[in-house]
Design a protein around this motif. Structure first.
Motif, PDB file in Angstrom:
ATOM      1  N   ALA A   1       0.834  -1.206   0.000  1.00 41.54           N
ATOM      2  CA  ALA A   1       0.000   0.000   0.000  1.00 41.54           C
ATOM      3  C   ALA A   1       0.862   1.247   0.000  1.00 41.54           C
ATOM      4  N   ARG A   2       1.950   1.230   0.742  1.00 35.27           N
ATOM      5  CA  ARG A   2       2.805   2.408   0.805  1.00 35.27           C
ATOM      6  C   ARG A   2       3.430   2.709  -0.562  1.00 35.27           C
ATOM      7  N   ARG A   3       3.782   1.678  -1.315  1.00 33.57           N
ATOM      8  CA  ARG A   3       4.308   1.904  -2.664  1.00 33.57           C
ATOM      9  C   ARG A   3       3.245   2.542  -3.552  1.00 33.57           C
ATOM     10  N   LEU A   4       2.015   2.031  -3.453  1.00 35.59           N
ATOM     11  CA  LEU A   4       0.925   2.582  -4.261  1.00 35.59           C
ATOM     12  C   LEU A   4       0.691   4.051  -3.932  1.00 35.59           C
ATOM     13  N   TYR A   5       0.580   4.363  -2.652  1.00 36.30           N
ATOM     14  CA  TYR A   5       0.259   5.734  -2.259  1.00 36.30           C
ATOM     15  C   TYR A   5       1.399   6.687  -2.588  1.00 36.30           C
ATOM     16  N   ASP A   6       2.637   6.219  -2.479  1.00 33.65           N
ATOM     17  CA  ASP A   6       3.776   7.044  -2.864  1.00 33.65           C
ATOM     18  C   ASP A   6       3.724   7.357  -4.360  1.00 33.65           C
ATOM     19  N   ALA A   7       3.382   6.361  -5.165  1.00 36.76           N
ATOM     20  CA  ALA A   7       3.309   6.566  -6.609  1.00 36.76           C
ATOM     21  C   ALA A   7       2.198   7.546  -6.978  1.00 36.76           C
ATOM     22  N   LEU A   8       1.161   7.635  -6.143  1.00 35.99           N
ATOM     23  CA  LEU A   8       0.051   8.546  -6.415  1.00 35.99           C
ATOM     24  C   LEU A   8       0.292   9.945  -5.834  1.00 35.99           C
ATOM     25  N   GLY A   9       1.465  10.157  -5.227  1.00 41.03           N
ATOM     26  CA  GLY A   9       1.825  11.487  -4.764  1.00 41.03           C
ATOM     27  C   GLY A   9       1.561  11.759  -3.304  1.00 41.03           C
ATOM     28  N   PHE A  10       1.203  10.731  -2.530  1.00 37.30           N
ATOM     29  CA  PHE A  10       0.984  10.928  -1.096  1.00 37.30           C
ATOM     30  C   PHE A  10       2.310  10.853  -0.344  1.00 37.30           C
ATOM     31  N   THR A  11       2.352  11.528   0.789  1.00 37.50           N
ATOM     32  CA  THR A  11       3.541  11.488   1.632  1.00 37.50           C
ATOM     33  C   THR A  11       3.122  11.535   3.093  1.00 37.50           C
ATOM     34  N   ALA A  12       3.948  10.977   3.971  1.00 33.28           N
ATOM     35  CA  ALA A  12       3.599  10.880   5.387  1.00 33.28           C
ATOM     36  C   ALA A  12       3.553  12.257   6.035  1.00 33.28           C
ATOM     37  N   HIS A  13       2.523  12.495   6.822  1.00 35.75           N
ATOM     38  CA  HIS A  13       2.390  13.742   7.583  1.00 35.75           C
ATOM     39  C   HIS A  13       2.778  13.543   9.043  1.00 35.75           C
ATOM     40  N   HIS A  14       2.242  12.499   9.685  1.00 37.95           N
ATOM     41  CA  HIS A  14       2.597  12.169  11.063  1.00 37.95           C
ATOM     42  C   HIS A  14       2.261  10.705  11.325  1.00 37.95           C
ATOM     43  N   ALA A  15       2.780  10.200  12.420  1.00 41.41           N
ATOM     44  CA  ALA A  15       2.479   8.833  12.841  1.00 41.41           C
ATOM     45  C   ALA A  15       1.468   8.875  13.983  1.00 41.41           C
ATOM     46  N   TYR A  16       0.715   7.793  14.128  1.00 41.63           N
ATOM     47  CA  TYR A  16      -0.165   7.684  15.297  1.00 41.63           C
ATOM     48  C   TYR A  16      -0.086   6.267  15.845  1.00 41.63           C
ATOM     49  N   HIS A  17      -0.391   6.161  17.132  1.00 39.38           N
ATOM     50  CA  HIS A  17      -0.177   4.910  17.867  1.00 39.38           C
ATOM     51  C   HIS A  17      -1.373   4.657  18.772  1.00 39.38           C
ATOM     52  N   HIS A  18      -1.737   3.387  18.911  1.00 39.80           N
ATOM     53  CA  HIS A  18      -2.798   3.022  19.839  1.00 39.80           C
ATOM     54  C   HIS A  18      -2.170   2.362  21.064  1.00 39.80           C
ATOM     55  N   TYR A  19      -2.402   2.993  22.208  1.00 41.24           N
ATOM     56  CA  TYR A  19      -1.892   2.490  23.485  1.00 41.24           C
ATOM     57  C   TYR A  19      -3.037   1.835  24.262  1.00 41.24           C
ATOM     58  N   ARG A  20      -2.799   0.617  24.749  1.00 40.29           N
ATOM     59  CA  ARG A  20      -3.805  -0.110  25.514  1.00 40.29           C
ATOM     60  C   ARG A  20      -3.488  -0.011  27.010  1.00 40.29           C
ATOM     61  N   SER A  21      -4.524   0.195  27.786  1.00 33.91           N
ATOM     62  CA  SER A  21      -4.362   0.271  29.240  1.00 33.91           C
ATOM     63  C   SER A  21      -3.768  -1.021  29.783  1.00 33.91           C
ATOM     64  N   PRO A  22      -2.899  -0.951  30.773  1.00 30.95           N
ATOM     65  CA  PRO A  22      -2.345  -2.181  31.367  1.00 30.95           C
ATOM     66  C   PRO A  22      -3.419  -3.032  32.036  1.00 30.95           C
ATOM     67  N   GLU A  23      -4.561  -2.447  32.377  1.00 38.29           N
ATOM     68  CA  GLU A  23      -5.637  -3.240  32.982  1.00 38.29           C
ATOM     69  C   GLU A  23      -6.528  -3.895  31.956  1.00 38.29           C
ATOM     70  N   ALA A  24      -6.372  -3.523  30.674  1.00 34.47           N
ATOM     71  CA  ALA A  24      -7.295  -4.023  29.645  1.00 34.47           C
ATOM     72  C   ALA A  24      -7.082  -5.520  29.427  1.00 34.47           C
TER      73      ALA A  24
END
Length: 334
Positions: free
Chosen positions: A311-334
């Motif tokens: 997917a990253r190759r496809l989106y790069d070829a279409l002119g997209f570029t990374a803006h920022h990263a995001y992360h999902h953090y799970r509670s230690p009690e979950a």
């Protein structure tokens, strides 16, 4: 290696710079392939007991003993990208949240608690978009309690790598035992090049306002519930794309797009394994981009996990570029 007083004079940092973007040079460790120095750029998230913690763009935390520092300084936010639309992190965070809406939400100060019966982390995580109005411990306790009431694990979606992102929050979560489960990136790009990637007269793509059983048969998440369909069909102006498959078979490719002002968000672009490398994903993206342009949008965004190389190759070829990263953090009690 002994560090001279002259070298130490290049160190223009102290604990008061916590929360700022910095660049530091330190003595290389033994495993650094013979290099004398190693450079690190990111947000300084703590400086305690002689150890600095710096969060890189991708969310990785680097700990450095201050005795190994050679030079360091505060640096400005990353320069504007050479391609793609300009946008702030806050704008994109809110647009992305509207493009994948929960079925239930509640504010916690400037945070938003989101739930959708567990369908995707994005729709079932707290989104920090400012000050929660209480201290970190109280805010995280409130997050945990809210999700526990709904029988869901508590998640926080926090971002790194752009001006105004959540490096300090990420560090606080990790210090409290929250576990980072998934890292992805939000990419942006212009819509016109995407729409022009395929001749519209040859792209047999069917657009619809709603999902149907055929579209869902190709969607990678099986057993989609009514709640999930509400998430999929939610948003300001939603379109679903389908490339019909062979007779009696599910679609060869599908996609989803949400138009929201100048932005169009792409998701669920999927192709049958046996039909890959035929350009079907590009055809889906082009058809959706063309529709978004008709509605007045000019910029596109999408979210892609860091290990999805195709997917990253496809989106790069279409002119997209990374803006920022995001992360999902799970509670230690979950």
């Amino acid at each position: 290696m002994e560090i001279s007083a002259e070298t130490r004079s290049a160190l223009h940092l102290n604990g008061s710079e916590v929360g700022k973007r910095v660049s530091v040079r330190r003595l290389a460790e033994d495993g650094d392939a013979g290099a004398k120095f190693t450079d690190t750029v990111g947000v300084l998230t703590s400086w305690n007991d002689g150890v600095l913690s710096i969060t890189r763009r991708d969310g990785e935390r680097v700990r450095i003993d201050e005795s190994a520092l050679v030079a360091g300084k505060v640096v400005p936010p990353e320069p504007a990208r050479r391609r793609g639309p300009a946008a702030s992190y806050r704008e994109l965070a809110r647009v992305a949240a509207r493009g994948w809406p929960p079925v239930e939400s509640e504010p916690l100060g400037e945070w938003v608690l989101r739930a959708a019966a567990g369908f995707t982390r994005r729709a079932n995580s707290a989104l920090p978009t400012g000050d929660p109005g209480v201290g970190a411990d109280e805010a995280l306790d409130a997050v945990s309690a809210w999700y526990a009431e709904r029988g869901l694990p508590a998640y926080v979606q926090a971002s790194t790598g752009a001006e105004g992102t959540d490096e300090l929050l990420c560090a606080a979560l990790e210090e409290r035992g929250w576990v980072r489960e998934v890292t992805a990136e939000l990419w942006t790009g212009g819509l016109a090049p995407v729409a022009d990637a395929v001749d519209p007269d040859t792209a047999a793509v069917v657009l619809s306002r709603h999902t149907d059983e055929a579209w869902l048969a190709r969607y990678r998440r099986k057993g989609v519930t009514e709640v999930a369909r509400r998430v999929l069909e939610g948003g300001p102006s939603v379109w679903f794309a389908t490339v019909p498959g062979r007779e009696g078979e599910p679609p060869a490719a599908i996609g989803r797009c949400v138009v929201d002002g100048r932005w169009a968000g792409f998701a669920a672009v999927e192709v049958a394994p046996e039909r890959r490398r035929e350009g079907l994903a590009t055809r889906v993206m082009a058809a959706l981009a063309g529709q978004a342009l008709k509605e007045g949008a000019s910029a596109g965004w999408l979210q892609v996990e860091t290990d999805n190389t195709g997917a990253r190759r496809l989106y790069d070829a279409l002119g997209f570029t990374a803006h920022h990263a995001y992360h999902h953090y799970r509670s230690p009690e979950a």
